[in-house]
Design an enzyme around this catalytic site. Sequence first.
Site, PDB file in Angstrom:
ATOM      1  N   ALA A 150       0.803  -1.241   0.000  1.00  0.00           N
ATOM      2  CA  ALA A 150       0.000   0.000   0.000  1.00  0.00           C
ATOM      3  C   ALA A 150       0.829   1.282   0.000  1.00  0.00           C
ATOM      4  CB  ALA A 150      -1.014   0.031   1.155  1.00  0.00           C
ATOM      5  N   ALA A 151       2.139   1.173  -0.220  1.00  0.00           N
ATOM      6  CA  ALA A 151       2.954   2.401  -0.284  1.00  0.00           C
ATOM      7  C   ALA A 151       2.490   3.284  -1.452  1.00  0.00           C
ATOM      8  CB  ALA A 151       4.432   2.049  -0.434  1.00  0.00           C
ATOM      9  N   GLY A 152       2.202   2.648  -2.584  1.00  0.00           N
ATOM     10  CA  GLY A 152       1.725   3.413  -3.749  1.00  0.00           C
ATOM     11  C   GLY A 152       0.362   4.042  -3.471  1.00  0.00           C
ATOM     12  N   ASP A 153      -0.470   3.332  -2.716  1.00  0.00           N
ATOM     13  CA  ASP A 153      -1.788   3.872  -2.370  1.00  0.00           C
ATOM     14  C   ASP A 153      -1.637   5.077  -1.437  1.00  0.00           C
ATOM     15  OD1 ASP A 153      -2.863   1.748  -3.808  1.00  0.00           O
ATOM     16  OD2 ASP A 153      -2.894   0.452  -2.044  1.00  0.00           O
TER      17      ASP A 153
END
Length: 330
Positions: free
Chosen positions: A276-279
Amino acid sequence: NRLFKIATGQDSKTTRIKLRREEMLSHRPKIMVIGSMNMDLVIRTSRMPLPGENVFGKGFKMFPGGKGANQAVGAARLGAEVTMFGRVGKDIFGERLLKNLREKKVNTNYVEKDENEATGIAFICVDDTGENSIIAVSGANMRCSKNDIDRVKSLFSRMDLLILQLEIPPDVVSYAIEISHGYHPPVILNPAPAKEFKIELLDSNDILTPNRYEAGLLSGVKIKDLSSAKLAAQGLQDRGVKAVVITMGERGALLADGKETSYVPARSVKPEDTTAAGDAFTAGLAVALIEDKELGEAVHFANDVAALSVTKPGAQVSLPTRKEVEEFNR
Ligand code: RIB
């Protein structure tokens, strides 16, 4: 803000934008996320198994996830008023995901409960370096339809921004983007997971936030370093996208808005789980842009949100609050 400054400059649009800015001084930014909701089934392991190999896992946990819902919770935790749109199944996972979204102050009134498909799930392995690998079974997410978009499109004009990803049917994403241009809100498209998509649909108000693999696939340029990232950004712009932000994990992000291309390094953190880093990044970028930050400044903020998210396990539970981001900068 930068998102709006790169608007087409038409008079009516400029006036609307000015009005929106005045409204924003007295209102929380309003975001609609159109996308996926998954229950993440997460195994911790020392290392990923090789093909045909058995390894012992170190632990198992379930976390609310799905790129759409993650971005919705991320933006809500940073202070935005967020409406989620998508589909879950009529099952226990769907109930738990919706309950969690509501607890995180995300409006779930427009989430549909699918009669025929189960709630989406994602099997996620996270190793000791924090790296993850994911197999998602889309279930109800892939039952989102153009009719669904028609049911919620009247809400678009009340939004400051729409956020979309590619975990629902791509033709529905295309349709939502096309429809959005008849209303005012700009779009951030996070083209994840990596797949071909008609990015030409984005207009000059919109922003594309691929990671290095997605940017590579969409531009045909394999990203190995900063100069190949610049080439990839150029390739995406050649396809008609005006503003592109390529996320490169611990290496930060590259932004190109048609006028300039610049690089914003990430703060160094000890990664616990990169899920979820991109989120987190997309949520941070969205909120910062609505709050009138320049694109470069917004990318800096989004980098910090993403960096904080990787210091904790899980998807939505790892997303930082506004206070945590501010403290990170002290
Ligand atoms: O971006 C991370 C998300 O991708 C996870 O939460 C998982 O559900 C997958 O969709």
